[in-house]
Each structure stands twice: as C-alpha cells, then as structure tokens.
Write an enzyme that holds these catalytic residues in place. Structure first.
Site, PDB file in Angstrom:
ATOM      1  N   CYS A 183      98.710  77.941  54.403  1.00 58.42           N
ATOM      2  CA  CYS A 183      98.593  77.176  55.593  1.00 58.42           C
ATOM      3  C   CYS A 183      98.482  78.237  56.806  1.00 58.42           C
ATOM      4  O   CYS A 183      97.831  79.098  56.576  1.00 58.42           O
ATOM      5  CB  CYS A 183     100.179  76.695  55.744  1.00 58.42           C
ATOM      6  N   THR A 184      99.426  78.346  57.775  1.00 55.60           N
ATOM      7  CA  THR A 184      99.268  79.386  58.911  1.00 55.60           C
ATOM      8  C   THR A 184      99.388  80.737  58.556  1.00 55.60           C
ATOM      9  O   THR A 184      99.628  81.865  59.239  1.00 55.60           O
ATOM     10  CB  THR A 184      99.915  78.895  60.100  1.00 55.60           C
TER      11      THR A 184
END
Lengths: 227, 227
Positions: free
Chosen positions: B101-102
């Site tokens: 993800c981030t």
C-alpha cells in the site's frame, strides 16, 4: 455497532485481523479486542503481541462477535476455556456470532453449531462434526436464522468480513470497503484449497497436522481426547 | 531468515499483518516488529495495539524488510520519519525490501524507488510518482536487480507475501503456505480494483480521500505540501 474480536494466546493472528481490517472500515463501528484478561496476547508464531482491551467479565453485550482459530483450539475445545462459556452467554443477545478457521471449534464447544451446516479449516472437518455440526466445504456459510457465520481457514476471514459488512450495512458499503482495501486477490498459485492444491501436498499437510494434534493432546486422558 | 516488519502509529494493520501471516509459516523465519521505540503502536482504526519488540536503533541487519502503509504516510514521507532514514541505511544489506500500500511512499522518501516501476494503493499513484517512481497498476511488482517488491493497497500484502515466500523458498513452500492459510479467495463482489468497481464509487472515494489528505497536510508550509 459494538464489535468484539476475541483474542487468546496461540491464536492465528490473521483469523482475527482479516475480518478486523474489514470491520475497521465500517461506519459507526466500535471495536474491542476481548480476552480472559486485559493486556497482550501472543499469537501462534510467537512474534506478534496484540493488546486485549476488554475482558470476558466486563464485556457482556457485544453486537458482533468474531472468533479466530489456531491449532490450540483443539485443546481449548476439549479441556474448556473461558471464551467458550462467554460465547454461550453472549450469543443469545448478539446480532451475529462469527468464526474464522478453527474458531468454529470454540463455537461448537459452546453448543452453537448443533445441527448446523458450518465450515472451518479444511483439516478440521471431523473435529467440527464432533460438536454436532454438519461440516461443508464452503468458504463462508451464513445462517441468518441462527445469526451465525462460519468461515474456512485463516484468510477466509476477509471474505467473511465482507459478507458480514454486506449483512450489516448493505452492498454499497461492503463494495466501498473492498475497494478501499483493494481486495482484488491475485495469488501466485491456485493452491489455496485441498480441492486445487497438488494432492501430495494436501496429504503431506494432513499427516503433519495429525502428528501435531497427537502431541498437543498427548497429556489429556484418553476419554477426553476422544471428543 | 531475519524478517523485520516495520510498525508505526496510524499504520493500516492488515498491510503489515497480511504478509506477516505468510512469513509466519516460512521455515526458519525469525520475525520482529520494529519501530522507533519498543512497545505498543496503535493502528489507524484506533482499536488495535501491536507491540514493537525491536527498535530502528538496535536492529541494523534484517534480511527482509516489510513496510506497511496508512494514510499518515503522506505526512511522514514529506515531513520525515525515523523509519525513512532507517530504510535508507539497512536496504543496501537486505535481501528484499518490500512495501504494501502506501508503505511505498516511505520507500520512495528513502530514495529507493527512483526510476523504478512500482505500485501502491490506487489513490496514491501521483504521490508515488513524486518520488521518482513510475507507478503501475499491478498487484505486486518484483525487481530482483534492486531487491525491491512493492504491492498494491492493503490486502495485496498477502499476494506479495506469497511471492516473497516463492522467491525465498521456492514454489513448493509457497504453495504449502497458501494451502495452510486456505488462501482461495472468494470475495462477495468484484469491486476490489478501481478498474472493476462501480465508477461512481471510485470517484466518491477519490474525493473523500483527497479531502482527508488536504486536512492531514493543512498545517504544512505550502512549499512542503506540494511534494
């Protein structure tokens, strides 16, 4: 929506934290990790400590209950565990009581699965049947009339969580959660089910787990171990 | 195999605990949760506390690094965070440095993704590009020559974990893990990607997240917030 995620030492962490990840994105949720006593519990790998913030004694009115599994449930469901008594007491007032993987054995030991088609980890169908359930190879089994959902092994808790979100808040909210967690699974192999994995791998795992179970239950009396 | 799972306050728990669940089943693994200081960190939902057992200062030689994301990474990657400096220092000696993800924004801020095709949560492609990466809509992107793997949003960490297990221990072990965690996904909707979800839902989420980002970065100087 008061959601209780049961945790205990030697649980399989993803069983609890997969559905938790889904519920965490549900509007209006109030999630607690509940155990026999407050404080850290350590998972079956021994590396992850998760903090229980509430206890079975002080939390009597959850609306949603999520019960993870772990190898140790074979023993808990035979010798007894505070979680089993708690499940028996709170279930009549829950909106949904749910399990992932061998968490179903704890629901079974609490008498909640009698006569019910239910699922669990694929190696534990016989053990589930011993509690009067009718084990079925399905990923998520929903019984609205008994307010019970059971899910297959470990990662099935994510699919269960989305089904639960759908029941609680409708299709649109469940889809929003799925998109938010980018749940567009693409496993590198198609080996996640005993119906799809190489047969010798399935047998190898059955043998290993049967031996582990024998060791886990070795010090119980023969009578208790029969259950 | 020394595996470090980075944790920090306001992380998205499943980003870390999905790949952890896979690594937990890898033979010979030694997994630590590592943070700026030891003790509990609390996730972005506010309900889950996970204990960090090692610190960036005392753990300089992990072989595998797993970096989760969370909304807060937008801020961390701009204002700086101890994790970013640590990534820069340990990466030259790791076997694989990975993000979910981030978490990719933290790898980006550490300078590890320059000129590299990489992925992140689908709402964060532009932010990833700001660190010199070439964002691509793929679930898992593996760069053996740079020893970097990036994964898409949240749940993609499970697919990433299996790819990593395959790299580390071969197909058979990865399949055994997949079967053990019964990873045969069957989401109730096909809404887990912006290419598949209802377009108005995708736009709704983009708008909501852009507003949340504006609030998160509101007190930064205009210059810094442009990055």
């Amino acid at each position: 929506m008061k959601i209780a995620v049961v945790v205990y030492d030697k649980m399989t962490a993803l069983d609890a934290l997969g559905p938790y990840a889904v519920m965490a994105m549900l509007p209006g949720r109030e999630i607690s990790f509940v155990a026999a006593k407050a404080g850290p519990v350590v998972d079956d790998c021994g590396a992850l400590a998760v903090t229980a913030t509430r206890t079975f004694d002080d939390y009597r009115d959850p609306e949603i209950v999520i019960v993870p599994g772990g190898f140790v449930t074979r023993r808990m469901s035979i010798v007894g565990d505070p979680c089993i008594e708690w499940l028996r007491e709170v279930h009549p007032r829950t909106q949904w009581t749910t399990s992932v993987c061998t968490g179903a054995l704890l629901l079974g030991a609490a008498g909640l699965l009698k006569g019910l088609r239910a699922t669990t980890h694929w190696v534990a169908y016989d053990e589930l049947a011993a509690f009067g359930a009718d084990p079925d190879h399905e990923r998520v089994i929903v019984h609205p009339e008994r307010r019970i959902i059971t899910a297959a092994g470990v990662s099935a808790g994510i699919d269960m969580g989305l089904r639960l979100a759908q029941e609680l808040a409708g299709d649109r909210v469940a889809q929003r959660i799925q998109l938010g967690m980018e749940y567009d699974p693409q496993p590198p192999f198609d080996a996640g089910s005993p119906l799809k994995a190489p047969p010798d791998l399935v047998e190898e795992m059955r043998t290993t787990l049967a031996e582990s179970k024998r060791r886990l239950l070795a010090d119980l009396t023969p009578k208790a171990a029969e259950n």
